[in-house]
Structures are given as C-alpha cells and as structure tokens.
Scaffold this motif. Structure first.
Motif, PDB file in Angstrom:
ATOM      1  N   ASP A  18      19.139  20.884  -4.306  1.00  0.00           N
ATOM      2  CA  ASP A  18      18.295  19.815  -4.328  1.00  0.00           C
ATOM      3  C   ASP A  18      17.444  18.991  -5.701  1.00  0.00           C
ATOM      4  N   HIS A  63      23.968  14.519  -2.076  1.00  0.00           N
ATOM      5  CA  HIS A  63      25.222  15.580  -2.161  1.00  0.00           C
ATOM      6  C   HIS A  63      26.813  15.509  -2.876  1.00  0.00           C
ATOM      7  N   SER A 119      25.049  22.960   2.661  1.00  0.00           N
ATOM      8  CA  SER A 119      23.369  23.394   2.506  1.00  0.00           C
ATOM      9  C   SER A 119      22.706  24.104   3.361  1.00  0.00           C
ATOM     10  N   HIS A 166      20.124  11.734   2.169  1.00  0.00           N
ATOM     11  CA  HIS A 166      20.260  12.887   1.178  1.00  0.00           C
ATOM     12  C   HIS A 166      21.650  13.530   0.836  1.00  0.00           C
TER      13      HIS A 166
HETATM   14 ZN    ZN Z   1      20.052  19.403  -0.163  1.00  0.00          ZN
END
Ligand code: ZN
Ligand code: KG4
Length: 396
Positions: free
Chosen positions: A361, A159, A183, A155
C-alpha cells in the motif's frame, strides 16, 4: 495536474504529491514527493491489524506526513493567508470524530500558504472503515481549507494502476487486459475491457493469499506481516538447496473455474506442524530455522503454482494483451519471476508488475488511479464533496 493523494485503508499512512499529464491515452506520472508511515511495529504485537488502533495512529501521523511531503516537494511557503474563523469551524466539524486531528491540522496549516495543488485524491474503500474515515476526513478538511476538489478512489483500482509509473511507451496497458490482484484482503482475477470497465471473473472462496502468508507465518513463529518473512526464508531454502521434506496441497489447482481457496493451505500447515512438531501441545518441538525455511519454500511453491495455473487458465479463456499482477503479495520475488516468464509462453502478452516499493500500500498508486478517473470524467471535479468510507467497495 498536481495531485495530492492520501491512503489510510489499512496499516500504512501514506501521502504523495504526483504530477500527472497525458490523459487516458498517454498517462504519465512524475512523483514529486512520497511519504509513508507504516504501523507494522505497533500491530506486530497483536499479530494483525486492529482497526481502532490503526485509526488512532492515522490521526496522529497524517499531519506530520503531509508536512514531510510538502517540504520534500519544496512547496511550503511560511506566510499565512487569512482564513476566516467560520472556515475553521467547518473544518473542526469535518474532523470532529478524529482524536486530536483538528488541533494538529490547524497548528501546522494556519501559518502556511495554500500550495500549488490542483486536486486531492483519497482512498474511500475497500479497507477498514474506521481507518478509511480518517483519511477521508483529512482530505475533506484540506479540500475545505484550500478550496480544492476531493476525488474518492478505489484502493484496488490503485493497485491496478500502480503499474503506470513505469512510463515506457511500448509497454502501455493494451486492452483487453487481465489483472490478478493479490493482497492481504483480496485475491481476484479481473477482466479489464477499458479504463474503468471491470469484471471480476475469479476470486478466493475463503482466505486471501496475503492472509494465507500471514497466518502460516504466524504458526511458524514469524512476525507480522508474514509474506516478506516467508519469501525471505523460501529464498534461503532455495539458495542453500535444503532438502524438500514438507509437502503441502495445491488447493483447487484442478477445479474447472478460476476461483481460489487458501484456507486449506493454512490447515495443512497446521497439521504438518502438529504431526511433526507436536504443535499446539505442551511438549511442542520448535522447528529449526532450516525446517522453517523448507516449509516456507513449500508454501511459496504451493501459492505460486496455484496462482500461475489459474492465471494461465484465465489468459486462455479471455485472451488478454496485458497481464497486470498487483497488490502487496507481488513483492514476492518468486512470484514476480514466475509471472514475468508468462511473456515467453503467451506470444504478444505484456506482463506488468509494479516496482517493489509500489507493490504494498502507498499513496502514489491512489494518485495514478485518481488521475485516470478524472481524465475519463473531468466533471467529477465539480461534484459535491460527499465521500463515504465503504469497507467492501468492489471494482464492479
Ligand atoms: Zn492494498
Ligand atoms: O496490498 P497490501 O500492502 O495491503 C492490502 O491491501 O492488503 O498487501 C499486504 C499483504 C500482506 O498480507 C503481506 O504479508 C503481503 O502483502 N506481502 C507479501 C510479500 N510482501 C508483502 N506476501 C508474499 N511475499 C512478499 N514478499
């Protein structure tokens, strides 16, 4: 290469279809369809994300979102290809832990033909494990049905590569690059020597910066997620030139390293509210909208000053050619501007931030990171389909 990407690491259920080409030398992306369902309204009541609730919502929403994406891309063909019952049994087994998902999956997918897709990419971590597992199971079930490879994606790498959708040649990522990832769960400074080669050189010692926004917003009586609320109020305070009354610390601003700490900021807001508004006692006084805006601007100022100062220190130390600032918190206008201004201060530096909609996200960033991973090592397309959720997956 057409990539179907799936992201369910937290409270957004997201799927996209992205056409990617150019390899690592010249990665180019075109978003064919992109859909996202945010569970924010459901989690708002609790002031944060509940993993088991998130998992159930992902299971409910994945199939309708897939349908939306395939429709948007115009690749649904309503004629069924014969799928033997043994295959459905395998899919049932893959989806057995996800409430009701097999039934939704089969009823939507049985009557349609395999669309033109080359690979499926799915977030495998970091994040909430129950939430990650739904996305992984869904991806593996699709992989089984359509006989497609499934590639796990980090993940945080998503980003980082969320900045690649702006395909401007002159602004490509030049290495070494530095990434500041901000984040709800992470605050990290990462040195990137090349695609896939990461070294975490700075991180938070306690709360993530997004968490600090969310928790202080909650104290101010603002809804979850707090970041956008704080930035909205902060802009209001600036625009209306409200008096600067609230004063908050800049945690670890002068420490010699490039680590962060944000829990002190949270405590300082708590004390400020307690001392000035009897916060936490029965006879509490509600701050007015203007007083809230003043505090929000001070939170924004404190966070910006700390993040920018530490990033400058890291740039001096590591001499990067590109600075990437990514993660939900870079949706904040004050921060975007402050980081973009670093181009003036560091000659030759290119600062890249994702578009606002790709800051929080989403699945497009998972396709981008997946494509980079595949381009670097095409053999992963032939690997056995065993993917596990890893809530603490790191970049290193
Ligand atoms: Zn995130
Ligand atoms: O990257 P993201 O969508 O999810 C995680 O991977 O955690 O980041 C979500 C975080 C939340 O803490 C949210 O409050 C914060 O990003 N955020 C913001 C803004 N928009 C979202 N923080 C400050 N200012 C914003 N405008």
């Amino acid at each position: 290469m057409k990539i179907l990407s799936i992201e369910t690491s937290c409270d957004e259920t997201a799927i996209s279809l992205v056409e990617a080409s150019g390899g690592v030398e010249s990665p180019t992306f075109s978003v064919l369809a992109n859909a996202l369902y945010s569970q924010i309204d459901i989690h708002k009541e609790y002031g944060g994300v509940f993993p088991m609730l998130a998992k159930r919502e992902h299971a409910k929403n994945l199939t309708p979102i897939l349908e939306k994406v395939l429709k948007e891309a115009g690749i649904i063909k309503k004629e069924s290809s014969f799928v033997p019952e043994e295959k459905w049994e395998k899919i049932k087994e893959i989806l057995k832990k996800e409430d009701g998902l097999y039934e939704h999956f089969r009823s939507f997918l049985e009557p349609i033909q395999k669309p033109e897709i080359d690979v499926i990419c799915v977030t495998s971590g970091p994040g909430l494990e129950p939430a990650l597992w739904v996305g992984i199971s869904f991806a593996l079930a699709l992989g089984e049905l359509w006989e497609l490879p499934v590639v796990p994606v980090n993940h945080m790498e998503g980003h980082i590569f969320s900045v690649l959708t702006q395909n401007e040649d002159s602004r490509k990522i030049q290495f070494p690059a530095l990434a500041l990832l901000i984040s709800g769960g992470h605050t990290e400074i990462v040195v990137i020597d090349d695609f896939g080669r990461y070294k975490i050189v700075g991180k938070t010692l306690d709360d993530a910066v997004g968490e600090a926004y969310d928790k202080t917003a909650r104290m101010l009586g603002l809804p979850y997620p707090g970041g956008p609320e704080i930035s909205r109020l902060s802009e209001f305070a600036t625009k209306n030139n409200l008096p600067h009354t609230a004063k908050l610390p800049r945690p670890m601003l002068h420490s010699h390293d490039i680590n962060f700490s944000f829990s002190g900021l949270k405590t300082a807001v708590l004390y400020y509210l307690r001392d000035n508004f009897n916060f936490g006692t029965d006879n509490k006084i509600e701050p007015s909208e203007e007083q809230k805006a003043d505090i929000a601007r001070e939170i924004d100022d404190a966070v910006t000053e700390v993040l920018v100062t530490k990033t400058k220190k890291a740039l001096e130390q590591y001499g990067a050619k590109t600075l990437i600032v990514a993660g939900g918190v870079i949706g904040n206008p004050r921060l975007r501007l402050s980081f973009q201004e670093l181009e003036k201060e560091f000659s030759g530096l290119v600062v890249k931030v994702p578009t606002k909609s790709l800051s929080t996200d989403n699945a497009v960033m998972i396709a981008c990171a997946g494509y980079i991973k595949i381009s670097r090592d095409p053999k992963i397309l032939t690997y056995p389909q065993q993917i596990r959720a890893n809530g603490n997956l790191s970049l290193e």
